[in-house]
Design a protein around this motif. Sequence first.
Motif, mmCIF file in Angstrom:
data_model
loop_
_atom_site.group_PDB
_atom_site.id
_atom_site.type_symbol
_atom_site.label_atom_id
_atom_site.label_comp_id
_atom_site.label_asym_id
_atom_site.label_seq_id
_atom_site.Cartn_x
_atom_site.Cartn_y
_atom_site.Cartn_z
ATOM 1 N N ARG A 135 20.822 12.619 5.108
ATOM 2 C CA ARG A 135 21.969 12.332 5.914
ATOM 3 C C ARG A 135 21.561 11.260 6.968
ATOM 4 O O ARG A 135 22.416 10.313 7.137
ATOM 5 N N GLU A 136 20.556 11.052 7.506
ATOM 6 C CA GLU A 136 19.978 9.901 8.524
ATOM 7 C C GLU A 136 19.895 8.558 7.725
ATOM 8 O O GLU A 136 20.543 7.619 8.104
ATOM 9 N N VAL A 137 19.629 8.648 6.654
ATOM 10 C CA VAL A 137 19.499 7.331 5.806
ATOM 11 C C VAL A 137 20.620 6.862 5.398
ATOM 12 O O VAL A 137 20.923 5.707 5.372
ATOM 13 N N GLU A 138 21.616 7.727 4.780
ATOM 14 C CA GLU A 138 22.864 7.171 4.689
ATOM 15 C C GLU A 138 23.710 6.856 5.827
ATOM 16 O O GLU A 138 24.497 5.965 5.717
ATOM 17 N N ALA A 139 23.394 7.295 6.856
ATOM 18 C CA ALA A 139 24.073 7.040 7.898
ATOM 19 C C ALA A 139 23.493 5.237 8.600
ATOM 20 O O ALA A 139 24.197 4.577 8.760
ATOM 21 N N ASP A 140 22.344 5.484 8.282
ATOM 22 C CA ASP A 140 21.666 3.966 8.531
ATOM 23 C C ASP A 140 22.084 2.777 7.378
ATOM 24 O O ASP A 140 22.442 1.893 7.616
ATOM 25 N N TRP A 141 22.290 3.486 6.161
ATOM 26 C CA TRP A 141 22.753 2.460 5.149
ATOM 27 C C TRP A 141 24.323 2.004 5.526
ATOM 28 O O TRP A 141 24.486 0.729 5.296
ATOM 29 N N ARG A 142 25.069 2.836 6.066
ATOM 30 C CA ARG A 142 26.355 2.555 6.469
ATOM 31 C C ARG A 142 26.078 1.254 7.601
ATOM 32 O O ARG A 142 26.976 0.362 7.597
ATOM 33 N N ARG A 168 0.699 -1.278 -0.141
ATOM 34 C CA ARG A 168 -0.137 -0.036 -0.113
ATOM 35 C C ARG A 168 0.880 1.238 -0.142
ATOM 36 O O ARG A 168 0.585 2.238 -0.966
ATOM 37 N N LEU A 169 1.903 1.237 0.823
ATOM 38 C CA LEU A 169 2.762 2.422 0.740
ATOM 39 C C LEU A 169 3.624 2.648 -0.231
ATOM 40 O O LEU A 169 4.037 3.776 -0.686
ATOM 41 N N LEU A 170 4.026 1.584 -0.693
ATOM 42 C CA LEU A 170 4.812 1.580 -2.056
ATOM 43 C C LEU A 170 4.174 1.466 -3.349
ATOM 44 O O LEU A 170 4.631 1.432 -4.363
ATOM 45 N N ARG A 171 2.687 1.599 -3.404
ATOM 46 C CA ARG A 171 1.862 1.246 -4.647
ATOM 47 C C ARG A 171 2.327 2.542 -5.650
ATOM 48 O O ARG A 171 2.428 1.959 -6.877
ATOM 49 N N PRO A 172 2.665 3.624 -5.531
ATOM 50 C CA PRO A 172 3.181 4.418 -6.612
ATOM 51 C C PRO A 172 4.390 3.814 -7.332
ATOM 52 O O PRO A 172 4.448 4.036 -8.561
ATOM 53 N N VAL A 173 5.375 3.307 -6.559
ATOM 54 C CA VAL A 173 6.518 2.922 -7.170
ATOM 55 C C VAL A 173 5.929 1.339 -7.960
ATOM 56 O O VAL A 173 6.572 1.169 -8.968
ATOM 57 N N ILE A 174 5.537 0.633 -7.202
ATOM 58 C CA ILE A 174 4.744 -0.728 -7.921
ATOM 59 C C ILE A 174 4.223 -0.213 -9.082
ATOM 60 O O ILE A 174 4.408 -0.938 -10.176
ATOM 61 N N ALA A 175 3.355 0.623 -9.261
ATOM 62 C CA ALA A 175 2.473 0.923 -10.430
ATOM 63 C C ALA A 175 3.531 1.747 -11.394
ATOM 64 O O ALA A 175 2.888 2.087 -12.528
ATOM 65 N N GLY A 176 4.585 2.060 -11.103
ATOM 66 C CA GLY A 176 5.574 2.621 -12.027
ATOM 67 C C GLY A 176 5.448 4.138 -12.259
ATOM 68 O O GLY A 176 6.025 4.885 -13.159
ATOM 69 N N THR A 177 4.695 4.818 -11.250
ATOM 70 C CA THR A 177 4.753 6.260 -11.377
ATOM 71 C C THR A 177 5.427 6.962 -10.210
ATOM 72 O O THR A 177 5.672 8.216 -10.446
ATOM 73 N N GLY A 178 6.320 6.396 -9.609
ATOM 74 C CA GLY A 178 7.227 6.756 -8.588
ATOM 75 C C GLY A 178 6.495 7.546 -7.391
ATOM 76 O O GLY A 178 5.271 7.735 -7.369
ATOM 77 N N PHE A 179 7.341 8.343 -6.648
ATOM 78 C CA PHE A 179 6.774 9.416 -5.714
ATOM 79 C C PHE A 179 6.768 10.655 -6.065
ATOM 80 O O PHE A 179 6.471 11.653 -5.157
ATOM 81 N N GLY A 180 7.366 11.082 -6.969
ATOM 82 C CA GLY A 180 7.169 12.627 -7.767
ATOM 83 C C GLY A 180 8.040 13.441 -6.601
ATOM 84 O O GLY A 180 9.170 12.987 -6.128
ATOM 85 N N TRP A 181 7.692 14.720 -6.699
ATOM 86 C CA TRP A 181 8.321 15.675 -5.879
ATOM 87 C C TRP A 181 8.299 15.407 -4.319
ATOM 88 O O TRP A 181 9.226 15.665 -3.764
ATOM 89 N N MET A 182 7.087 14.904 -3.980
ATOM 90 C CA MET A 182 6.951 14.493 -2.536
ATOM 91 C C MET A 182 8.142 13.406 -2.141
ATOM 92 O O MET A 182 8.603 13.743 -1.046
ATOM 93 N N GLY A 183 8.301 12.490 -2.948
ATOM 94 C CA GLY A 183 9.342 11.595 -2.768
ATOM 95 C C GLY A 183 10.778 12.301 -2.842
ATOM 96 O O GLY A 183 11.478 11.788 -1.778
ATOM 97 N N TRP A 184 11.074 13.115 -3.528
ATOM 98 C CA TRP A 184 12.339 13.843 -3.742
ATOM 99 C C TRP A 184 12.442 14.567 -2.511
ATOM 100 O O TRP A 184 13.709 14.581 -1.883
ATOM 101 N N LEU A 185 11.401 15.473 -2.094
ATOM 102 C CA LEU A 185 11.620 16.137 -0.754
ATOM 103 C C LEU A 185 11.718 15.269 0.506
ATOM 104 O O LEU A 185 12.563 15.667 1.424
ATOM 105 N N VAL A 186 11.361 14.168 0.535
ATOM 106 C CA VAL A 186 11.465 13.248 1.732
ATOM 107 C C VAL A 186 12.712 12.956 1.732
ATOM 108 O O VAL A 186 13.732 12.697 2.522
ATOM 109 N N TRP A 187 13.322 12.495 0.475
ATOM 110 C CA TRP A 187 14.893 11.847 0.610
ATOM 111 C C TRP A 187 15.799 13.237 0.811
ATOM 112 O O TRP A 187 16.536 12.748 1.445
#
Length: 112
Positions: free
Chosen positions: A95-102, A71-90
């Motif tokens: 910084r926090e996500v990259e620290a978690d990635w490490r 349900r949360l990932l439906r835009p990606v699964i549908a191929g429409t992506g998250f658009g500007w909102m996804g970009w803003l969240v990223w």
Amino acid sequence: MPVWLAMGELFLDTELDAADHGRIRRVLAESGYDEAVLHEILRREVTPGFGPNLFAVAGAWGCRNEEDARRLLRPVIAGTGFGWMGWLVWRLLRREVEADWRRINPFGVAAS
């Protein structure tokens, strides 16, 4: 879906410890995806999909199963992506996500 659910734990309203990071790292290692693909999943799918939870004032969020994740990932699964909102969240969480990635990168070296 195990990869998405495991990475989604990074966006819970709880503190993860070394054991949690190790468990997530094992799920990623067992997925068969290479480092670049895992990093892109985190960056382009999981962060925009699950990241808004960190801005919610309602407390801990419970995306614990495939149905919730889909349900949360439906835009990606549908191929429409998250658009500007996804970009803003990223951009807000980068910084926090990259620290978690490490911490969770099963290959030991963070992707750039």
